[in-house]
Each structure stands twice: as structure tokens, then as C-alpha cells.
Scaffold this active site. Structure first.
Site, PDB file in Angstrom:
ATOM      1  N   HIS A   1      21.533 -29.542  30.936  1.00 21.71           N
ATOM      2  CA  HIS A   1      21.250 -30.968  30.713  1.00 21.71           C
ATOM      3  C   HIS A   1      22.519 -31.796  30.522  1.00 21.71           C
ATOM      4  O   HIS A   1      22.531 -32.754  29.754  1.00 21.71           O
ATOM      5  CB  HIS A   1      20.314 -31.171  29.507  1.00 21.71           C
ATOM      6  CG  HIS A   1      18.968 -30.532  29.676  1.00 21.71           C
ATOM      7  ND1 HIS A   1      18.017 -30.557  28.682  1.00 21.71           N
ATOM      8  CD2 HIS A   1      18.418 -29.868  30.715  1.00 21.71           C
ATOM      9  CE1 HIS A   1      16.928 -29.913  29.110  1.00 21.71           C
ATOM     10  NE2 HIS A   1      17.147 -29.491  30.338  1.00 21.71           N
TER      11      HIS A   1
ATOM     12  N   ASP B   1      19.769 -26.184  36.619  1.00 19.85           N
ATOM     13  CA  ASP B   1      18.451 -26.555  36.077  1.00 19.85           C
ATOM     14  C   ASP B   1      17.851 -27.658  36.940  1.00 19.85           C
ATOM     15  O   ASP B   1      18.042 -28.813  36.667  1.00 19.85           O
ATOM     16  CB  ASP B   1      18.606 -27.004  34.627  1.00 19.85           C
ATOM     17  CG  ASP B   1      17.275 -27.166  33.918  1.00 19.85           C
ATOM     18  OD1 ASP B   1      16.247 -26.768  34.479  1.00 19.85           O
ATOM     19  OD2 ASP B   1      17.269 -27.706  32.797  1.00 19.85           O
TER      20      ASP B   1
ATOM     21  N   ASP C   1      13.688 -20.339  36.024  1.00 19.38           N
ATOM     22  CA  ASP C   1      14.215 -21.562  35.394  1.00 19.38           C
ATOM     23  C   ASP C   1      15.233 -21.218  34.320  1.00 19.38           C
ATOM     24  O   ASP C   1      15.334 -21.901  33.308  1.00 19.38           O
ATOM     25  CB  ASP C   1      13.051 -22.390  34.815  1.00 19.38           C
ATOM     26  CG  ASP C   1      13.513 -23.773  34.356  1.00 19.38           C
ATOM     27  OD1 ASP C   1      14.605 -24.215  34.782  1.00 19.38           O
ATOM     28  OD2 ASP C   1      12.785 -24.398  33.559  1.00 19.38           O
TER      29      ASP C   1
ATOM     30  N   HIS D   1      11.529 -25.612  39.454  1.00 19.27           N
ATOM     31  CA  HIS D   1      11.199 -27.045  39.390  1.00 19.27           C
ATOM     32  C   HIS D   1      12.264 -27.893  40.072  1.00 19.27           C
ATOM     33  O   HIS D   1      13.454 -27.720  39.848  1.00 19.27           O
ATOM     34  CB  HIS D   1      10.886 -27.522  37.966  1.00 19.27           C
ATOM     35  CG  HIS D   1      12.020 -27.505  36.998  1.00 19.27           C
ATOM     36  ND1 HIS D   1      12.918 -28.549  36.891  1.00 19.27           N
ATOM     37  CD2 HIS D   1      12.390 -26.609  36.068  1.00 19.27           C
ATOM     38  CE1 HIS D   1      13.784 -28.280  35.923  1.00 19.27           C
ATOM     39  NE2 HIS D   1      13.501 -27.111  35.408  1.00 19.27           N
TER      40      HIS D   1
ATOM     41  N   GLU E   1       9.039 -31.071  35.446  1.00 17.68           N
ATOM     42  CA  GLU E   1       9.121 -30.093  34.359  1.00 17.68           C
ATOM     43  C   GLU E   1       9.804 -30.696  33.144  1.00 17.68           C
ATOM     44  O   GLU E   1       9.425 -30.446  32.008  1.00 17.68           O
ATOM     45  CB  GLU E   1       9.896 -28.848  34.818  1.00 17.68           C
ATOM     46  CG  GLU E   1       9.852 -27.686  33.818  1.00 17.68           C
ATOM     47  CD  GLU E   1      10.918 -27.741  32.730  1.00 17.68           C
ATOM     48  OE1 GLU E   1      10.757 -27.038  31.721  1.00 17.68           O
ATOM     49  OE2 GLU E   1      11.909 -28.476  32.872  1.00 17.68           O
ATOM     50  N   GLU E   2      10.859 -31.490  33.391  1.00 20.35           N
ATOM     51  CA  GLU E   2      11.742 -31.875  32.290  1.00 20.35           C
ATOM     52  C   GLU E   2      11.123 -32.852  31.301  1.00 20.35           C
ATOM     53  O   GLU E   2      11.396 -32.780  30.111  1.00 20.35           O
ATOM     54  CB  GLU E   2      13.047 -32.481  32.847  1.00 20.35           C
ATOM     55  CG  GLU E   2      13.907 -31.493  33.622  1.00 20.35           C
ATOM     56  CD  GLU E   2      14.503 -30.383  32.756  1.00 20.35           C
ATOM     57  OE1 GLU E   2      14.212 -30.345  31.551  1.00 20.35           O
ATOM     58  OE2 GLU E   2      15.247 -29.557  33.308  1.00 20.35           O
TER      59      GLU E   2
HETATM   60 ZN   LIG Z   1      14.562 -26.241  33.865  1.00 21.19          ZN
END
Ligand SMILES: [Zn+2]
Length: 467
Positions: A430, A297, A359, A285, A331-332
């Protein structure tokens, strides 16, 4: 980069080791025909691995994405730029049928934010608002803090929650177990009258690093603002509360939703030489959170799956079936890219042989998670034996991904995920620390090699996977 200088030197040894390993039959189960089909793939597999690990191309490409574009939250101009960049670069690689496929995505904007302990003494906290959170009034929300460690404890203390800020301070065990405090904690606290929520960051203790991530409001309770705080700040609130002190926190968040905006999945292909209608999808993603650089990520997942096609192209390896790379949007905080793909490709889902999503980071690859028939699993295991030279030959259960999920489910398609050493993943997940320096170019090249070999062989099998 200096410590990586050994990468190129190590290559001949690696290729030699691979050839050596590949000379052994994958299983001595007496099935001669099996060994024969696999044998045909030893040479192309060796070339794909050799090409991947002989350069730092994947890592360099990721550094361009993360340095010149940076993080890429859905609906942001940065994600738009990343989409344009990926299309141009895929065309430059000589990929075929390069295009975007539209998806409307939510646009959440963080804005200014802060969380401070204001009584008994002022301490600014290291925080990040949770994605999809509502904001606070301009002056913030100021209230006494109540600490809980579980939903059971929240229920037990229900009568004390009204008008307060609830801190969910559960120790991080693993993501699956603790992420619920981030995702559903805010609405559960709100249902008892809480005015805001703080969550101990969902990740192992770092160095005062807060972790963002999405929350999901329920429709049953008022939407209250919510933020993650670093473990050190959660610990301080815990100590103060344990001493019986009255702790007052002021939370200020400008967060808001703007109207949905147009975004897109990026698609590129190597068309199959015999059965172009049958498709193997590899994917990552392209969107990320709005902190750090979205390197692990999931910029890395995008680049290593895209690499699979580039490597085949460079080596003039065109499999029987089409290999398609998809870089997902959103995606997030919405999953709209995966849903759009399912809807737009409904008519050809039955032609999807397999879908892979990377991922989980591009650290040292172990192999793949796989979900599909036993017969397909057996074939995939044998293909993975071609990757034993780089240690990526394990096939585990549970192959899937957030973006491929909707299509896998509706089309009953075999699913795969890239399995890697995940020991560092949740430390940076994140956070502002999700930057490319955490990624080793050689490990990343091995990830690309693993995806390339798996995708190539699955797409080229004499009979469709599972048949
Ligand atoms: Zn991800």
C-alpha cells in the site's frame, strides 16, 4: 533486468532436477494406487514448470499492466482500462468464455492532502490519507497532538482526547496485530471527541514511506479524517511529545466519496474436457490502492493465476474439469467483486471443486495454504510434491482470500492461497514503492508454475478432490 540473464540458462538444470525429484515416490506409505495416479501427472507437471520458467512472460505482462495503466483504485478510469486490457489479452491467449461480470463499487477519491507539524516549528510530514476517510474542511484541521500506543492507553487518556488529533504510534509487529489501529482507530478516537487521527504506518520501518489502506468507520461516532504518517514522522511526534512540548499539527485532506460506479470481475476459462460444469477457480484482485503501481498488491497475483490457464493452453493440456481465472474488482476498499461472484454463481457454487487466491505477493513460492477436508488435504499434499523441484511443495493451513472468502463460506468449498516468501511484502504494501522492480522474473515464473501445476492436477483428478 541484466542481473536476471541467468534465468534462461538455469532452466535445463531446473527441469533436470525436477525430473529427478519426480522420479521418487511422494510417500513410501505402501499405497500403490496413490502413487499410480500421481505418476500420470509427473510429465505434464514437468512441462508446465518448464514452460513457465523458460521465459519472463508473466513478468513482462505485469510490466505492461503496471507501466501502461499503473495503479487501479476501484471506480477509477485506470481500473476500467485494466479490465478492458485483461479481456483483450485473455482473448488473445485463446482463453474461452472470456467476459466481465458486473459489480457496483464505491468510488473514493483522495484529492490533495498534506499533514504538517505547525508548532513549535513547521515540519511537513510524509503522509497518505487512509482509504475511505472523509476529508477535512478546506483550511484543514489544526489541533494539538496526543500520542497513544494502544486502545487501552486511548481509553485511559479519554479525558484528554477531546479537540485533539490522536496519533496511534504502535510499533509494527505484524499486520494482523497492528492493522486495527488503521481500521478502527479513527472511530475509537472520535468517540472520545478527537478531531482527526494519525496512524504510524502499518508496516516495518521503511525510508520515510507512508502506507495507506482502508479504515472502517463505526456508526456510533462522528466520521473524522485520518491519515497514515511515515514511521520517521511518528517518531518525531513521539520525541516532541516525550519532551513535554506542545505539538500542533495541521491536516488537510480533500478526500471524498463519489456515488458508486459500475465495475466488473474479469473471467476467462479453459473448459473441462469431461466435466466442464465442475470448476477450479484461480484468482487475484485487479484493483489496487491509488499509489505505486499495484504490482505486488495484486497485479502479480492476477498475472500468475491467469498464467496457469495460458500455460495449459500453450501446452495443449486440457483438464477434465474447467479451470476458471477470475480477476476481482474492489478487494481493497469494499470487497464487492467477491460478493458479486458469490451472488451471481450461487447456483453453481456446489460445482466449485476448489478456489485459489494469490494475494500475498509473487516472491519465491513455498507452496500453498489449504483449507478443506483431511482427505482433500492429503491429495493436495501429494500434488504439491510435484513442485519440490522449484521448492513450492509445502502445504500449510489457512488457505483462503478476501475475494474467494464469501463463496468458500457459502459453498463450503476448499480454499487455497499461494504461499510465498513474504519478508518484503509489508515493506511495500500500500505504498508508492509497490512497483514491479521489487519482483524477480524467475520467482514470479515459479509462482505461475506452482499455480499451474496445482490447478491442472486438481482439475484433472480422476475423482473430484476430496472424494
Ligand atoms: Zn491485495
Amino acid at each position: 533486468m541484466m542481473q536476471r540473464a541467468g534465468a534462461t540458462l538455469a532452466l535445463p538444470i531446473l527441469v533436470l532436477a525436477l525430473t529427478h525429484v519426480a522420479a521418487q515416490p511422494p510417500h513410501s506409505n505402501g499405497n500403490a494406487s496413490r502413487t499410480t495416479w500421481l505418476d500420470a501427472y509427473r510429465e505434464p507437471a514437468g512441462r508446465l514448470i518448464g514452460e513457465a520458467v523458460s521465459s519472463t512472460f508473466a513478468w513482462q505482462r505485469l510490466s505492461v499492466l503496471t507501466d501502461t495503466i499503473g495503479n487501479r483504485l476501484s471506480g477509477s478510469p485506470a481500473l476500467d482500462r485494466a479490465i478492458e486490457w485483461a479481456v483483450a489479452e485473455m482473448k488473445r491467449d485463446g482463453l474461452e468464455n472470456v467476459h466481465t461480470e458486473k459489480a457496483m463499487v464505491p468510488r473514493w477519491v483522495r484529492g490533495q492532502e498534506s499533514a504538517d507539524i505547525v508548532e513549535p516549528v513547521r515540519h511537513p510530514m510524509s503522509m497518505l490519507g487512509l482509504g475511505n476517510s472523509v476529508g477535512t474542511p478546506r483550511d484543514g484541521v489544526k489541533a494539538d497532538v496526543i500520542v497513544v500506543h494502544s486502545f487501552e492507553e486511548l481509553d485511559a487518556k479519554a479525558s484528554m482526547v477531546r479537540g485533539r488529533i490522536v496519533l496511534f504510534n504502535a510499533a509494527f509487529t505484524n499486520y494482523g496485530e497492528t492493522v486495527r489501529f488503521r481500521s478502527s482507530g479513527p472511530s475509537r478516537a472520535s468517540s472520545y471527541g478527537a478531531v482527526a487521527v494519525l496512524v504510524r504506518s502499518i508496516g516495518p520501518d521503511g525510508l520515510r514511506t507512508p502506507h495507506t489502506g482502508a479504515l472502517q468507520y463505526s456508526n456510533e461516532a462522528p466520521k473524522i479524517p485520518a491519515a497514515a504518517v511515515a514511521s520517521e514522522d511518528a517518531d518525531r511526534l513521539q520525541r516532541m511529545s516525550d519532551r513535554g512540548e506542545r505539538v500542533v499539527v495541521q491536516l488537510k485532506m480533500d478526500a471524498r466519496f463519489d456515488p458508486d460506479v459500475e465495475s466488473a470481475n474479469v473471467v476467462g476459462e479453459l473448459r473441462g474436457r469431461e466435466n466442464p460444469d465442475e470448476i477450479v477457480v484461480v484468482s487475484g484482485h485487479l484493483d489496487s490502492w491509488d499509489v505505486g503501481a499495484g504490482a505486488t498488491d495484486d497485479g502479480g497475483g492476477c498475472i500468475v493465476t491467469w498464467e496457469a490457464l495460458r500455460l495449459m493452453k500453450v501446452l495443449n493440456l486440457r483438464p477434465r474439469r474447467t479451470v476458471r481465472v477470475v480477476l476481482w474488482t474492489n478487494e481493497e476498499n469494499g470487497g464487492r467483486g467477491g460478493l458479486a461472484y458469490r451472488d451471481q454463481h450461487r447456483a453453481e457454487l456446489s460445482k466449485h471443486v476448489m478456489m485459489l487466491e494469490s494475494d500475498g505477493g509473487v516472491f519465491r513460492p513455498y507452496g500453498f495454504g489449504f483449507s478443506g477436508s483431511d482427505r482433500a488435504r492429503d491429495t493436495v499434499r501429494q500434488i504439491a510434491s510435484l513442485l519440490s523441484g522449484i521448492g513450492a511443495n509445502q502445504i500449510s493451513t489457512g488457505g483462503g482470500g478476501a475475494d474467494i472468502g464469501p463463496s468458500l463460506q457459502e459453498g463450503h468449498i476448499a480454499g487455497m492461497s499461494l504461499d510465498v516468501d513474504g519478508s518484503k511484502y509489508f515493506l511495500i504494501h500500500h505504498t508508492q514503492a509497490d512497483t514491479i522492480d521489487k519482483i524477480d522474473p524467475v520467482e514470479m515464473a515459479k509462482c505461475a508454475a506452482a499455480v499451474a501445476v496445482m490447478a491442472y492436477v486438481v482439475a484433472d483428478l480422476p475423482k473430484r478432490l476430496g472424494e
